[in-house]
Scaffold this motif. Structure first.
Motif, PDB file in Angstrom:
ATOM      1  N   GLY A 206       4.603  -0.493   0.808  1.00  0.00           N
ATOM      2  CA  GLY A 206       5.875  -1.211   0.949  1.00  0.00           C
ATOM      3  C   GLY A 206       5.932  -2.467   0.098  1.00  0.00           C
ATOM      4  N   ALA A 207       7.015  -3.230   0.267  1.00  0.00           N
ATOM      5  CA  ALA A 207       7.298  -4.389  -0.593  1.00  0.00           C
ATOM      6  C   ALA A 207       6.177  -5.430  -0.594  1.00  0.00           C
ATOM      7  CB  ALA A 207       8.602  -5.043  -0.148  1.00  0.00           C
ATOM      8  N   GLY A 208       5.574  -5.650   0.568  1.00  0.00           N
ATOM      9  CA  GLY A 208       4.537  -6.681   0.666  1.00  0.00           C
ATOM     10  C   GLY A 208       3.370  -6.397  -0.266  1.00  0.00           C
ATOM     11  N   ALA A 209       3.128  -5.116  -0.514  1.00  0.00           N
ATOM     12  CA  ALA A 209       2.025  -4.747  -1.400  1.00  0.00           C
ATOM     13  C   ALA A 209       2.366  -5.062  -2.857  1.00  0.00           C
ATOM     14  CB  ALA A 209       1.711  -3.260  -1.245  1.00  0.00           C
ATOM     15  N   ASN A 210       3.641  -5.205  -3.156  1.00  0.00           N
ATOM     16  CA  ASN A 210       4.062  -5.550  -4.516  1.00  0.00           C
ATOM     17  C   ASN A 210       3.967  -7.054  -4.761  1.00  0.00           C
ATOM     18  OD1 ASN A 210       4.840  -4.347  -6.914  1.00  0.00           O
ATOM     19  ND2 ASN A 210       6.662  -3.427  -6.040  1.00  0.00           N
ATOM     20  N   ARG A 211       3.929  -7.820  -3.674  1.00  0.00           N
ATOM     21  CA  ARG A 211       3.933  -9.272  -3.833  1.00  0.00           C
ATOM     22  C   ARG A 211       2.599  -9.810  -4.302  1.00  0.00           C
ATOM     23  NH1 ARG A 211       7.134  -9.322   0.903  1.00  0.00           N
ATOM     24  NH2 ARG A 211       5.470  -9.936   2.301  1.00  0.00           N
ATOM     25  N   LYS A 212       1.552  -9.269  -3.767  1.00  0.00           N
ATOM     26  CA  LYS A 212       0.231  -9.782  -4.102  1.00  0.00           C
ATOM     27  C   LYS A 212      -0.494  -8.728  -4.916  1.00  0.00           C
ATOM     28  CE  LYS A 212       0.411 -13.701  -1.782  1.00  0.00           C
ATOM     29  NZ  LYS A 212       1.815 -13.919  -1.728  1.00  0.00           N
ATOM     30  N   ARG A 213      -1.580  -9.138  -5.506  1.00  0.00           N
ATOM     31  CA  ARG A 213      -2.280  -8.210  -6.411  1.00  0.00           C
ATOM     32  C   ARG A 213      -3.061  -7.172  -5.614  1.00  0.00           C
ATOM     33  NH1 ARG A 213       1.051 -10.267  -8.766  1.00  0.00           N
ATOM     34  NH2 ARG A 213       1.005 -12.202  -9.888  1.00  0.00           N
ATOM     35  N   THR A 214      -2.357  -6.209  -5.074  1.00  0.00           N
ATOM     36  CA  THR A 214      -3.025  -5.235  -4.204  1.00  0.00           C
ATOM     37  C   THR A 214      -3.254  -3.910  -4.913  1.00  0.00           C
ATOM     38  OG1 THR A 214      -0.885  -4.630  -3.376  1.00  0.00           O
ATOM     39  CG2 THR A 214      -2.126  -6.158  -2.039  1.00  0.00           C
ATOM     40  N   ARG A 215      -2.794  -3.810  -6.171  1.00  0.00           N
ATOM     41  CA  ARG A 215      -2.856  -2.534  -6.886  1.00  0.00           C
ATOM     42  C   ARG A 215      -4.273  -1.953  -6.882  1.00  0.00           C
ATOM     43  NH1 ARG A 215       0.071  -0.029 -10.858  1.00  0.00           N
ATOM     44  NH2 ARG A 215      -0.985   0.965 -12.583  1.00  0.00           N
ATOM     45  N   GLN A 216      -5.238  -2.822  -7.218  1.00  0.00           N
ATOM     46  CA  GLN A 216      -6.589  -2.297  -7.394  1.00  0.00           C
ATOM     47  C   GLN A 216      -7.186  -1.763  -6.088  1.00  0.00           C
ATOM     48  OE1 GLN A 216      -9.177  -5.055  -9.367  1.00  0.00           O
ATOM     49  NE2 GLN A 216     -10.889  -3.606  -9.205  1.00  0.00           N
ATOM     50  N   VAL A 217      -7.081  -2.547  -5.036  1.00  0.00           N
ATOM     51  CA  VAL A 217      -7.676  -2.082  -3.767  1.00  0.00           C
ATOM     52  C   VAL A 217      -6.955  -0.844  -3.233  1.00  0.00           C
ATOM     53  CG1 VAL A 217      -8.875  -4.019  -2.708  1.00  0.00           C
ATOM     54  CG2 VAL A 217      -6.418  -3.936  -2.587  1.00  0.00           C
ATOM     55  N   VAL A 271       1.359  -0.036   4.645  1.00  0.00           N
ATOM     56  CA  VAL A 271       0.842  -1.226   3.973  1.00  0.00           C
ATOM     57  C   VAL A 271       1.993  -2.027   3.375  1.00  0.00           C
ATOM     58  CG1 VAL A 271      -0.777  -2.076   2.243  1.00  0.00           C
ATOM     59  CG2 VAL A 271      -1.193   0.102   3.361  1.00  0.00           C
ATOM     60  N   GLY A 272       2.308  -3.128   4.007  1.00  0.00           N
ATOM     61  CA  GLY A 272       3.221  -4.099   3.396  1.00  0.00           C
ATOM     62  C   GLY A 272       4.701  -3.852   3.610  1.00  0.00           C
ATOM     63  N   HIS A 273       5.053  -2.858   4.413  1.00  0.00           N
ATOM     64  CA  HIS A 273       6.490  -2.723   4.696  1.00  0.00           C
ATOM     65  C   HIS A 273       6.819  -3.499   5.962  1.00  0.00           C
ATOM     66  CE1 HIS A 273      10.443  -1.214   5.559  1.00  0.00           C
ATOM     67  NE2 HIS A 273      10.027  -0.813   6.738  1.00  0.00           N
ATOM     68  N   ASP A 274       7.864  -4.328   5.906  1.00  0.00           N
ATOM     69  CA  ASP A 274       8.394  -4.869   7.152  1.00  0.00           C
ATOM     70  C   ASP A 274       9.852  -4.449   7.252  1.00  0.00           C
ATOM     71  OD1 ASP A 274      10.040  -6.847   5.878  1.00  0.00           O
ATOM     72  OD2 ASP A 274       8.291  -8.134   5.671  1.00  0.00           O
ATOM     73  N   ILE A 275      10.382  -4.483   8.457  1.00  0.00           N
ATOM     74  CA  ILE A 275      11.679  -3.827   8.673  1.00  0.00           C
ATOM     75  C   ILE A 275      12.860  -4.609   8.110  1.00  0.00           C
ATOM     76  CG2 ILE A 275      10.986  -2.370  10.609  1.00  0.00           C
ATOM     77  CD1 ILE A 275      12.252  -4.494  12.443  1.00  0.00           C
ATOM     78  N   ILE A 276      12.571  -5.709   7.419  1.00  0.00           N
ATOM     79  CA  ILE A 276      13.676  -6.395   6.726  1.00  0.00           C
ATOM     80  C   ILE A 276      14.117  -5.533   5.551  1.00  0.00           C
ATOM     81  CG2 ILE A 276      14.338  -8.461   5.421  1.00  0.00           C
ATOM     82  CD1 ILE A 276      12.455 -10.017   7.319  1.00  0.00           C
ATOM     83  N   GLU A 277      13.164  -4.812   4.937  1.00  0.00           N
ATOM     84  CA  GLU A 277      13.565  -3.806   3.963  1.00  0.00           C
ATOM     85  C   GLU A 277      14.053  -2.586   4.746  1.00  0.00           C
ATOM     86  OE1 GLU A 277      10.614  -2.309   1.175  1.00  0.00           O
ATOM     87  OE2 GLU A 277      12.126  -1.106   0.169  1.00  0.00           O
ATOM     88  N   SER A 315      -5.022  -6.948   0.915  1.00  0.00           N
ATOM     89  CA  SER A 315      -6.102  -6.471   0.034  1.00  0.00           C
ATOM     90  C   SER A 315      -7.408  -6.372   0.802  1.00  0.00           C
ATOM     91  CB  SER A 315      -6.321  -7.425  -1.139  1.00  0.00           C
ATOM     92  OG  SER A 315      -5.246  -7.355  -1.986  1.00  0.00           O
ATOM     93  N   ASN A 316      -7.662  -7.418   1.570  1.00  0.00           N
ATOM     94  CA  ASN A 316      -8.908  -7.424   2.325  1.00  0.00           C
ATOM     95  C   ASN A 316      -8.918  -6.284   3.344  1.00  0.00           C
ATOM     96  OD1 ASN A 316     -10.221  -8.580   5.087  1.00  0.00           O
ATOM     97  ND2 ASN A 316     -11.455  -9.076   3.285  1.00  0.00           N
ATOM     98  N   SER A 317      -7.815  -6.094   4.044  1.00  0.00           N
ATOM     99  CA  SER A 317      -7.765  -5.030   5.062  1.00  0.00           C
ATOM    100  C   SER A 317      -7.994  -3.665   4.417  1.00  0.00           C
ATOM    101  CB  SER A 317      -6.411  -5.022   5.777  1.00  0.00           C
ATOM    102  OG  SER A 317      -6.179  -6.255   6.389  1.00  0.00           O
TER     103      SER A 317
END
Ligand SMILES: Cc1ncc(C[n+]2csc(CCOP(=O)(O)OP(=O)(O)O)c2C)c(N)n1
Length: 545
Positions: A206-217, A271-277, A315-317
């Motif tokens: 989801g969107a939250g994963a686009n905000r931080k550098r989560t691509r690699q993990v 991962v990273g979706h909240d219901i505001i989207e 990322s850590n999770s």
């Protein structure tokens, strides 16, 4: 030091590169201080709303708050839609507005509105600066609040007389590193146990994963576990759509091909979706376990009530999940492969269609061919947004900018301007309906004045197409949604830009390519055949009811 100079010093301390805005007389001291800054560039726009859309896009792409500026009263009220866009979209934004002198004013109540109060429901925080000596702490606080998860908008009002004050202490506050909060061991092991137990797991990005550098993990998680994934509109690009584990994008909340898979899943790691989207799926009963992985806990609604929450840095999770699941764990995936093939066929079978006016599927496919992996398509809101999010493959984070939170019209062009300013060498495209384009089309002047390289694709149906589609879906008569358009070619030319009208389907890809080769600002007017809206996105999808 003059207070407005201190204000700019505090902005420089935050690393601000641009301030987007339309000043009024109440901002003139601040404007003069910005002029003297060596590191901050002022970008004048033709509407405050566009300035805030641009600043929010800067924030979205960098994680550092974008900054916009307006005067009091009407300038500030013009900002509100874009401030709400940043707030709901989780784009860090600092909004500065002017105000008449607060100590002594000779203009009575002229132009005065309680802007701080107006901004409060639209922001994470809103404050008036009453004492110049508070500027450093209020600016530091504003950026910190705007940038920390969940990011959003913060408003500061700088009254004219405060901006003109002299201050004897010109120190600003150093930026601190905010140490991340990590999920607890208990939450991780509970989630890992559920994942191991699942027979048909899916991962949602989801969107939250686009905000931080989560691509690699995330990519590592998918590669190691083999888990199949889908994404939300705003989660596109985090993990490449090329990945053999990708199923599709949930452009709707239910009743699309991808929801066949979602419905069958017995576990979804969100991962990273909240219901505001706009929700990518709707929970129904307890047979399906949802693991909410986000920076913050879930907002519970009848459609979303995850049984397991893993709250902490995403990322850590995800890295912990990969580690704890171990090398031997392989996610069951055979069950979803037939659905994946069916989605591919449904999505791509009209990509090469030659009919004219052009089908939306063909437009998406041609745009994808013209934009390289790192090219950025900035979508306005309209029917074409559904086609793009459902059909357009993304290979890198933040390369399809979509607003599916406020879902406002009018943001497509300004957000593309911001991208073109930030990345002059990339291919940037604004994709707008004829309705949404006209809501901020005055920014064509800004684009030409700034000598940007930008292509504006106008999907032309002479109507508010999306609402027509909804009207048809409710079996209502076609009423009240058609309009006329200016001649977009002449319109472009009147700004000093180039205008192109597509007259044959085969021309589209060539014209788009030529625009990028030639550089500068271009409008490409493409007549669309929206009969597909009903045929494919209504009638065809009835099979899932
Ligand atoms: C500011 C704003 N006003 C109204 C809407 C409601 N709305 C959503 S899509 C849409 C129609 C968009 O028309 P257009 O830009 O021409 O694109 P199309 O749907 O025709 O592809 C409308 C009116 C909105 N989302 N935002």
């Amino acid at each position: 030091m003059k207070a407005s100079d201190l204000f700019v010093k505090a902005l420089e301390n935050e690393g601000v590169e641009y301030i987007f805005g339309v000043p009024g007389e109440e901002n003139l001291d601040l404007l003069e201080s910005i002029r003297k800054s060596k590191s901050i560039k002022f970008i004048l726009t033709r509407h405050e709303q566009a300035a805030a859309f641009m600043a929010a896009t800067y924030g979205r792409l960098t994680g550092h708050a974008g900054v916009c500026l307006s005067t009091l009263g009407p300038g500030a009220t013009n900002l509100v839609t874009a401030v709400a866009y940043a707030q709901l979209g989780a784009f860090p934004l600092v909004v500065i507005t002017g105000q008449k002198p607060i100590n002594e004013s000779y203009q009575g109540k002229f132009q005065i509105l309680d802007i701080v109060r107006m901004m409060r429901p639209l922001t994470k925080d809103a404050d008036q600066i009453v004492y110049a000596r508070h500027i450093p702490s209020l600016v530091r606080g504003a950026f910190r609040i705007a940038e920390e998860e969940r990011p959003g908008a913060v408003h500061l009002e700088l009254p004219e007389d405060v901006a003109r004050e002299e201050v004897d202490d010109d120190r600003v506050f150093p930026k601190q590193t905010i140490h991340r909060v990590f999920a607890s061991d208990r939450a991780i092991s509970k989630a890992v146990k559920a994942i191991k137990h699942a027979k048909r797991p899916l991962l949602l990005v989801g969107a939250g994963a686009n905000r931080k550098r989560t691509r690699q993990v995330l990519s590592e998680f998918i590669e190691r576990t083999g888990m199949m994934f889908f994404n939300t509109q705003m989660g596109k690009g985090v993990v490449s759509g090329d990945d053999s584990n990708f199923i599709g994008t949930a452009a709707f909340s239910s009743k699309d091909y991808v929801h066949e898979g979602i419905k069958m899943a017995d576990l979804i790691i969100n991962v990273g979706h909240d219901i505001i989207e706009k929700p990518p799926f709707i929970m129904n009963g307890d047979d399906q376990i949802v693991i909410h992985v986000n920076f913050h806990s879930a907002q519970i609604k009848g459609i979303y009530y995850p049984q397991i929450e893993v709250v902490g840095h995403i990322s850590n999770s995800m890295a912990r999940f990969t580690e704890e699941l171990g090398k031997d764990y392989k996610a069951p995936r055979e069950w979803v492969k037939p659905i994946r093939e069916k989605i591919k066929e449904a999505i791509h079978h009209l990509d090469d269609d030659n009919s004219f006016p052009i089908l939306p599927q063909r437009i998406v496919s041609d745009v994808r061919k013209v934009l390289p992996d790192d090219g950025i398509a900035c979508l306005d809101n309209g029917m074409f947004k559904l086609w793009f999010t459902r059909h357009y493959h993304t290979f890198m984070p933040n390369t399809l900018l979509v607003d599916n939170a406020l879902a406002t019209m009018g943001a497509g062009l300004p957000s593309a301007l911001a991208c073109a300013i930030m990345y002059p060498k990339k291919r940037i495209m604004a994709v707008c309906g004829d309705g949404g384009f006209m809501m901020n089309s005055q920014e064509m002047e800004t684009a030409v004045r700034l000598k940007l390289n930008l292509v504006v694709l106008i999907i032309n149906d002479s109507a508010y197409g999306m609402i027509k589609w909804k009207q048809a879906g409710q079996e209502l008569p076609d009423y009240g949604l058609d309009f006329g358009n200016p001649d977009f070619v002449k319109y472009a030319e009147s700004y000093g830009a180039k205008g192109h009208r597509i007259r044959k389907t085969e021309e589209l890809e060539k014209v788009l390519n030529a625009c990028y080769v030639e550089k500068g600002v271009h409008i490409v007017d493409v007549p669309v055949d929206y009969s597909q809206n009903t045929k494919t996105l209504l009638d065809e999808l009835k099979q899932f009811e």
